[in-house]
Motif scaffolding. Structure first.
Motif, PDB file in Angstrom:
ATOM      1  N   ARG A  42       0.811  -1.207   0.000  1.00  0.00           N
ATOM      2  CA  ARG A  42       0.000   0.000   0.000  1.00  0.00           C
ATOM      3  C   ARG A  42       0.849   1.264   0.000  1.00  0.00           C
ATOM      4  NH1 ARG A  42      -5.609   0.052   0.637  1.00  0.00           N
ATOM      5  NH2 ARG A  42      -6.427  -2.081   0.735  1.00  0.00           N
ATOM      6  N   GLY A  43       0.299   2.351  -0.506  1.00  0.00           N
ATOM      7  CA  GLY A  43       0.833   3.690  -0.261  1.00  0.00           C
ATOM      8  C   GLY A  43       1.661   4.341  -1.347  1.00  0.00           C
ATOM      9  N   GLY A  44       2.062   3.603  -2.370  1.00  0.00           N
ATOM     10  CA  GLY A  44       2.858   4.248  -3.416  1.00  0.00           C
ATOM     11  C   GLY A  44       4.280   4.500  -2.978  1.00  0.00           C
ATOM     12  N   SER A  45       5.117   4.869  -3.943  1.00  0.00           N
ATOM     13  CA  SER A  45       6.542   5.026  -3.641  1.00  0.00           C
ATOM     14  C   SER A  45       7.103   6.246  -4.349  1.00  0.00           C
ATOM     15  CB  SER A  45       7.297   3.789  -4.097  1.00  0.00           C
ATOM     16  OG  SER A  45       7.542   3.844  -5.498  1.00  0.00           O
ATOM     17  N   CYS A  46       8.395   6.419  -4.206  1.00  0.00           N
ATOM     18  CA  CYS A  46       9.091   7.539  -4.832  1.00  0.00           C
ATOM     19  C   CYS A  46       9.161   7.412  -6.351  1.00  0.00           C
ATOM     20  CB  CYS A  46      10.491   7.662  -4.253  1.00  0.00           C
ATOM     21  SG  CYS A  46      11.433   6.135  -4.425  1.00  0.00           S
ATOM     22  N   VAL A  47       8.675   6.301  -6.896  1.00  0.00           N
ATOM     23  CA  VAL A  47       8.605   6.191  -8.367  1.00  0.00           C
ATOM     24  C   VAL A  47       7.152   6.041  -8.830  1.00  0.00           C
ATOM     25  CG1 VAL A  47      10.947   5.355  -8.759  1.00  0.00           C
ATOM     26  CG2 VAL A  47       9.142   3.717  -8.229  1.00  0.00           C
ATOM     27  N   THR A  48       6.225   6.346  -7.935  1.00  0.00           N
ATOM     28  CA  THR A  48       4.796   6.361  -8.279  1.00  0.00           C
ATOM     29  C   THR A  48       4.397   7.812  -8.564  1.00  0.00           C
ATOM     30  OG1 THR A  48       4.476   4.608  -6.648  1.00  0.00           O
ATOM     31  CG2 THR A  48       2.488   5.715  -7.464  1.00  0.00           C
ATOM     32  N   ASP A  49       3.593   8.038  -9.561  1.00  0.00           N
ATOM     33  CA  ASP A  49       3.110   9.384  -9.794  1.00  0.00           C
ATOM     34  C   ASP A  49       2.042   9.726  -8.759  1.00  0.00           C
ATOM     35  OD1 ASP A  49       3.361  11.428 -12.302  1.00  0.00           O
ATOM     36  OD2 ASP A  49       1.391  11.569 -11.301  1.00  0.00           O
ATOM     37  N   SER A  50       2.061  10.937  -8.279  1.00  0.00           N
ATOM     38  CA  SER A  50       1.115  11.324  -7.223  1.00  0.00           C
ATOM     39  C   SER A  50      -0.324  11.260  -7.707  1.00  0.00           C
ATOM     40  CB  SER A  50       1.422  12.724  -6.700  1.00  0.00           C
ATOM     41  OG  SER A  50       1.191  13.673  -7.723  1.00  0.00           O
ATOM     42  N   SER A  51      -0.542  11.336  -9.014  1.00  0.00           N
ATOM     43  CA  SER A  51      -1.914  11.239  -9.518  1.00  0.00           C
ATOM     44  C   SER A  51      -2.355   9.778  -9.650  1.00  0.00           C
ATOM     45  CB  SER A  51      -2.028  11.933 -10.876  1.00  0.00           C
ATOM     46  OG  SER A  51      -1.291  11.210 -11.854  1.00  0.00           O
ATOM     47  N   HIS A  52      -1.488   8.870  -9.235  1.00  0.00           N
ATOM     48  CA  HIS A  52      -1.778   7.452  -9.423  1.00  0.00           C
ATOM     49  C   HIS A  52      -1.839   6.710  -8.093  1.00  0.00           C
ATOM     50  CE1 HIS A  52      -1.929   3.703 -11.652  1.00  0.00           C
ATOM     51  NE2 HIS A  52      -0.944   3.228 -10.930  1.00  0.00           N
ATOM     52  N   ILE A  53      -2.155   7.442  -7.027  1.00  0.00           N
ATOM     53  CA  ILE A  53      -2.197   6.768  -5.729  1.00  0.00           C
ATOM     54  C   ILE A  53      -3.439   7.226  -4.962  1.00  0.00           C
ATOM     55  CG2 ILE A  53      -0.829   8.457  -4.420  1.00  0.00           C
ATOM     56  CD1 ILE A  53      -0.604   4.593  -4.238  1.00  0.00           C
ATOM     57  N   ARG A  54      -3.876   6.382  -4.073  1.00  0.00           N
ATOM     58  CA  ARG A  54      -5.021   6.721  -3.218  1.00  0.00           C
ATOM     59  C   ARG A  54      -5.003   5.723  -2.071  1.00  0.00           C
ATOM     60  NH1 ARG A  54      -5.938   5.233  -8.220  1.00  0.00           N
ATOM     61  NH2 ARG A  54      -6.459   3.034  -8.461  1.00  0.00           N
ATOM     62  N   ALA A  55      -5.767   6.034  -1.026  1.00  0.00           N
ATOM     63  CA  ALA A  55      -5.739   5.161   0.158  1.00  0.00           C
ATOM     64  C   ALA A  55      -6.226   3.750  -0.158  1.00  0.00           C
ATOM     65  CB  ALA A  55      -6.593   5.766   1.273  1.00  0.00           C
ATOM     66  N   SER A  56      -7.089   3.612  -1.147  1.00  0.00           N
ATOM     67  CA  SER A  56      -7.655   2.279  -1.423  1.00  0.00           C
ATOM     68  C   SER A  56      -6.826   1.477  -2.430  1.00  0.00           C
ATOM     69  CB  SER A  56      -9.090   2.417  -1.953  1.00  0.00           C
ATOM     70  OG  SER A  56      -9.079   3.039  -3.228  1.00  0.00           O
ATOM     71  N   TYR A  57      -5.741   2.060  -2.948  1.00  0.00           N
ATOM     72  CA  TYR A  57      -4.939   1.428  -4.003  1.00  0.00           C
ATOM     73  C   TYR A  57      -4.261   0.158  -3.478  1.00  0.00           C
ATOM     74  CZ  TYR A  57      -1.952   1.392  -8.168  1.00  0.00           C
ATOM     75  OH  TYR A  57      -1.327   1.071  -9.355  1.00  0.00           O
ATOM     76  N   ARG A  58      -4.430  -0.931  -4.222  1.00  0.00           N
ATOM     77  CA  ARG A  58      -3.827  -2.214  -3.825  1.00  0.00           C
ATOM     78  C   ARG A  58      -2.764  -2.628  -4.840  1.00  0.00           C
ATOM     79  NH1 ARG A  58      -8.324  -6.559  -3.574  1.00  0.00           N
ATOM     80  NH2 ARG A  58      -7.204  -7.402  -1.774  1.00  0.00           N
ATOM     81  N   ASN A  59      -1.536  -2.529  -4.459  1.00  0.00           N
ATOM     82  CA  ASN A  59      -0.468  -3.070  -5.286  1.00  0.00           C
ATOM     83  C   ASN A  59      -0.209  -4.491  -4.808  1.00  0.00           C
ATOM     84  OD1 ASN A  59       1.488  -3.195  -7.237  1.00  0.00           O
ATOM     85  ND2 ASN A  59       2.677  -1.469  -6.462  1.00  0.00           N
TER      86      ASN A  59
END
Lengths: 448, 448, 448, 448
Positions: free
Chosen positions: D412-429
């Protein structure tokens, strides 16, 4: 294992030692029965059958017999018997399954390469440990803490032995069923045997009833261990929210599974999980594990009583989790979650076709009862993981269940090779989704 | 196999049938002896020992016993016995080793997964075939052609059985020697046994003599079969030119091999063939197969009579071809070619430490005699290939030797588990250079 | 490499230094040509083509370019150039192929995973080393010993580069020929190009002549290097006895190979070596490497100039040693031994279809001449091993050839991607019998 | 994807077509930006860097560029553009990742073996498809249903491209970071860049605050998608019961991970899942993926800006799920479940160190804010599975997410190589617990 022996605490906080001692006595009696059952199950075997390991997962029967003995020696005698000397230091290595905490287990893949110790030597090992253990319980003088621990470990050990009794049967079946001679483990049971032991089934069975889905809308429920004994992985009992669902009133039959096959179920990637599809391409087995095509396009099935024509109305068994899910997709349904299953099963009687009947194969049944136990383990869609607040057992026994909580699926309900005293609604069995050598089958569920 | 039974041709070109019938009678007598010896070798085994296959190459003893029986059934009874019915059609599949010409061999890797047929069933199979075969020879009425063929195949079958007697021993050793319990196959032989059976060796042995290289300058020589019986791969006898070379007067000893190890032999890539070095990195075993380091930095060796301190003066054995070549490079020498070996051995007595003595381990010897036979198979530098003009046997038996002529090396001289009636100077054994589970050792050679 | 530069010794035992210096000058001139040719061969490539390694054996072109440069840097500049500083210490690791004696080679399997250094950086590396090397030869002042060594290593280095030019082409072909887009390496050559460069072939070719076997009965002959330059594995020239044999006057054609296929050649175990048959079951490719079935049951072949209909009369190529032997068995013949081949080829002109013509594919020929060189490497039945008295080069260069002398077969004669200045009757190429990505074909032989 | 474009339904049940057309226009604008970003990320690459696949999971950059273009061509142009002709039929095979429903994907393992099409050809492919797609949206005349579908697939395609932008970076890092030359992808950013883009972090950062656990006792909560766009696997939003738990206020740091290592964390089987321990024995990497021991016992870390001394206070990254769980056990804590994480993160700002800042490495932060997004993906203890009532997308796009729901863990949560427009609290990687080439790190949780 968590709290059971706390029930011997009196209101004043002191242990009710008399009650505990009674319990220990009862366990000692049960010990004799359970231990005897293991040997009974091996009675039909030739000495040669005790040693083979036809695949990594199917350990040799004599290894099972030694390992379950090692368990009692290691966790009880070595700890609680004064001045206890190891029966054979080499056995500590040879018969350790996976407990890194008590040394370096002998490689699993090579269990079948050990012609020694012989079967006779392992039987002698068993007798010796049995005697030492019963003496320990009978004559040992323990403080309250030790007595309570011994009772707990003894009970765990008996359930451990029952787990291996089931594996003994599945592994024997794998061995004999993969031998081109297709030898029988036992003769087919007669009608008279059947009626007494498995009252839910008629002989001859009536026509198979249609699958119907019973409706449930549980909401917030309690899940997990309620029984006297349960494994650590069934604890703690905890709340879970379950939305509405329907669950089938019987297992998927061989005939229904055959329709899936005829409809190209093994050729349609869209029905399969990616890993399942990949496994299928690599190892293209397009049928349940023990099915064989006969000359005339029909099917036979290897059972513990030999090769027989496939019974279309009997529950399908020896399907992998991938096959179970592909079937469910094809049928427009899904597998239940383990919690849906537990909720639906909780009210049901613990009746069914278990190992107790010595039948060792699922049966065609036509009872009004929606039987959730016995016959086949039922694949669920739930990954095997820890319950909220899960704590492994203390010490080395913490390796018992917790460390396997990755990449496996939960199965529920017990099978025709499970002892009826070893099953309950909260029981969580677990195997990899690719596994099919267990008596595993399919119960469907649907969203409502 | 090529020409032996042509000797029964008379000058007039007709077959000397009386001589051939005498030969058949003699072979029938030898049949009983050889077949009995196979069972004798299995006498020390527990039933459990008959079934395991601890690595792909080490087949279960009971498989060997059944396969050599299958050979006689398939190539003699099925062809020459009128109205012969297969003993068990499944056996045709199960005990076919590699003859694609007579069906689909059961996968080699799974021989150890067959708990059935049992040992008793295989013994019964043997008796039954023995009886049928001896009856066939005794009572069968054959034309000249058939009689001649039967004699040839019978003789081949006996040598085939002797080959498997050797494998039986090496495979039993692999099994017991890889069991952490290190069980013995037999008790250590006493002095009295030794003296009678292996006259070349003294007990206690004197100090090991220095390796000396005898000089040879053969020029154009004849190589290949000269004996009564030889395998197809020893034919045809043909000319070869051999330049000057020296060959060692004894085998490399354990003590000498230990020096190679202490000198970093397993760490110096320059001593190794590229494939050998790669294999070593992947599977870093830095010692002969059955050596074990003891607590105090010393070495013990597993032998058929159990674990014993390493005898420094005994010939090193269970080294791979790669190890043999690396050792030779380190020693500033090389391995002999198979022709150099044959040339040097041709004049030598067929005396030595063979299976006949039931010792089953190489011995420390100090004879003046340069013993070229027995103790250990000697790796040569020669790739196993066809002799000029080589013709495989006709029909399915053509698969006997020829199809293995790639990627293997020739070994010469027989070993302590070879029967003395099964060796000759022209005998070509062959194994992959990575193999070490045979009794294989090192004799050095040098350029002159 | 063995004795060539001893020819500069005068009668008085002193070195004829003037002659050696002339030779060094000539080698420097040849250096420029050979080095230039490597870049010429890469001229048609896209930058992307320089980096891929579609299978373990097919190294990336840029790796080849760097490695052959590394060879000159390591064995000449690092040793003989005063105060030479490594061009890039990382390259010593990255571009070492298999010389354990000069460090730890980068894993072969990962050559294709190195996007850096870039192609431009490797070209710069080449220029830099070229300049340093030519300066070394031009301006260096060496004693006699060093001058002689430099000349030897320089000559070896040029032959080494020519070997890699051939691999460059086979590896490029493997890459492009396994890309579903089937890109061409170059355009098809026109008639005019052909006539000048390959005089033995007619255009259009006449009908294919029948295979005929020329008879030989050499007896005792001399085998091995006679030319100015030869690799260590062609030495020493030595005597060998060759009995009578016949050898085919031309290569097996595509059309003939197709008959083998149509006759079930890939389904008949009896035609194959056991290892070849096992490999075939595991990886069932039932055609030469670059053949593709077209829609209408016909065949096309990928060549360096793209996909074309199969030319039935052209020599079959890209067959493995196993395929070559199976074909020969089917044809009732066998492969020649390497000595038979050398004997038969020794009198022949070094003419043929070589890389010099930039055609890079075997041609249909109809010359009266029995052409033994060019077109395709010819599999022999001889295992690759050391000649009697073989000595590897001294020092690290001893790893050049000798350590590969196991499990490979010798091929003879050069191919359409071999430079004509890089072939001779004694030349021994070697590959594993399973390999087919080289331009390898079949010449038959028979016993007489 | 489930319901978003239903919002254009008016109260009367009719589609608000004007709103949908506005949305399509907005998506077309966003299309240009997102597509341009992919090329921007490739700007620092050499042509050679576009082609390599140093491990199966790390696809070549040019493959990513082509595949995300293939997605738009296949799912939009091929379906909705009248008379559309495939750009290149071979690309349908080559750049299909895993959609069995649209043909036979080119084998994943061989992506790195394709030198063609070249980078230039793939850029041309992109331009061509971009033009065709923008024309389609701009000029196409669609019914309501088609317009709504196009909008949905276009939006999905842009998120799909953003997922591959992240993989592009992780795969480039894997390639460059495993090259012994350790080339940089970009230069280190300066302070000025940092301050503007990642306001949560100070430069220089203050001392790392202690880990503290915030307490939660949610009870019955709603979990799943609430945002405008979400993937199918985030649906449906559903109820779940969460008992009390604590969750750490920051990520585990490099320094803390080093303590785990120094304390024998990689040697203690009791800390590991059985599969993790087995993987560790087979491939003994005892450090995060990009850590390297320096000469003096210190550590350096490979980052997109090259090798640098390890920053002790920065979050640890490139640890596998097994390592994360072992660390948590060692620390006396556990990983959060994905639902606990989502609950705790739900109120938090979507601020953090994302790919937008072009920093591409986690940073040392000392904000009062408990930052749950950016820096590193956070392993959870939750197996990746379907939410209750989960329905895959219809048609072939149903293969997008659902078929991977076995044996993986949620991050969860995205990373330093995730675009900020591509993340949200419900996002499941989701990745396999053995994977470590993603920017994956550790946040601890505890039972209360």
């Amino acid at each position: 294992m968590h709290s059971r022996f706390q029930s011997y605490q009196t209101d004043s906080g002191k242990l009710d030692r008399a009650a505990l001692d009674n319990e220990l006595e009862a366990l000692a009696r049960r010990y004799k029965d359970v231990r005897h059952r293991s040997l009974d199950l091996c009675q039909p075997l030739q000495i040669e059958d005790f040693g083979v390991q036809p695949m990594a997962d199917a350990s040799p029967p004599k290894w099972h017999l030694a390992h379950i003995t090692w368990f009692f020696e290691t966790f009880l005698l070595q700890t609680y018997a004064a001045n206890y000397a190891s029966y054979n230091p080499a056995f500590e290595h040879l018969f350790n399954s996976y407990y890194n905490g008590v040394g370096n287990p002998f490689p699993r893949l090579k269990r079948g390469s050990l012609s020694r110790p012989t079967v006779a030597e392992i039987y002698a090992y068993r007798s010796n440990i049995d005697e030492a253990l019963l003496t320990l319980i009978d004559e040992g003088e323990f403080g309250d803490q030790a007595a309570s621990e011994i009772a707990q470990i003894l009970e765990l050990g008996l359930h451990h032995e029952q787990q291996h009794q089931e594996l003994l049967l599945t592994d024997i079946k794998y061995n004999l069923g993969h031998n081109p001679l297709f030898p029988k483990y036992h003769e087919t049971l007669h009608k008279s045997d059947q009626e007494s032991s498995t009252p839910l089934c008629m002989d001859p069975p009536g026509p198979l009833r249609e699958i119907a889905f019973s409706d449930h809308n549980p909401g917030l429920v309690d899940i997990g261990a309620v029984s006297d004994f349960a494994f650590d992985n069934e604890y703690p009992r905890h709340k879970s929210f379950l939305g509405p669902f329907g669950i089938a009133n019987r297992l998927v039959s061989n005939g229904e599974y055959l329709q899936f096959m005829h409809d190209g179920g093994y050729q349609r990637a869209d029905l399969w999980l990616a890993q399942g599809w990949a496994a299928l391409q690599e190892n293209p087995r397009h049928r349940p594990l023990y099915w064989h095509q006969t000359g005339h396009g029909g099917w036979s099935e290897y059972r513990m009583d030999g090769l027989h024509p496939l019974e279309l109305d009997a529950p399908v068994t020896h399907v992998s989790g991938y096959e179970a899910m592909a079937y469910a997709s094809w049928a427009g349904a899904r597998l239940p979650t383990e919690f849906e299953w537990e909720w639906a099963a909780s009210g049901k009687a613990l009746a069914g076709n278990f190992a107790d009947s010595n039948r060792f194969h699922p049966m065609v049944c036509d009872a009004a009862n929606e039987q959730f136990f016995g016959d086949v383990w039922e694949w669920t869609s739930s990954a095997y993981g820890p319950y909220p607040g899960y704590k492994p057992l203390e010490g080395v026994l913490g390796e018992y269940n917790g460390k396997f909580m990755s990449s496996q699926l939960v199965l529920r309900g017990g099978s025709c090779v499970t002892d009826s005293s070893h099953i309950r609604a909260s029981y969580r069995n677990f195997f990899y989704p690719a596994d099919s050598w267990q008596f595993s089958g399919i119960r469907l569920a649907v969203d409502l």
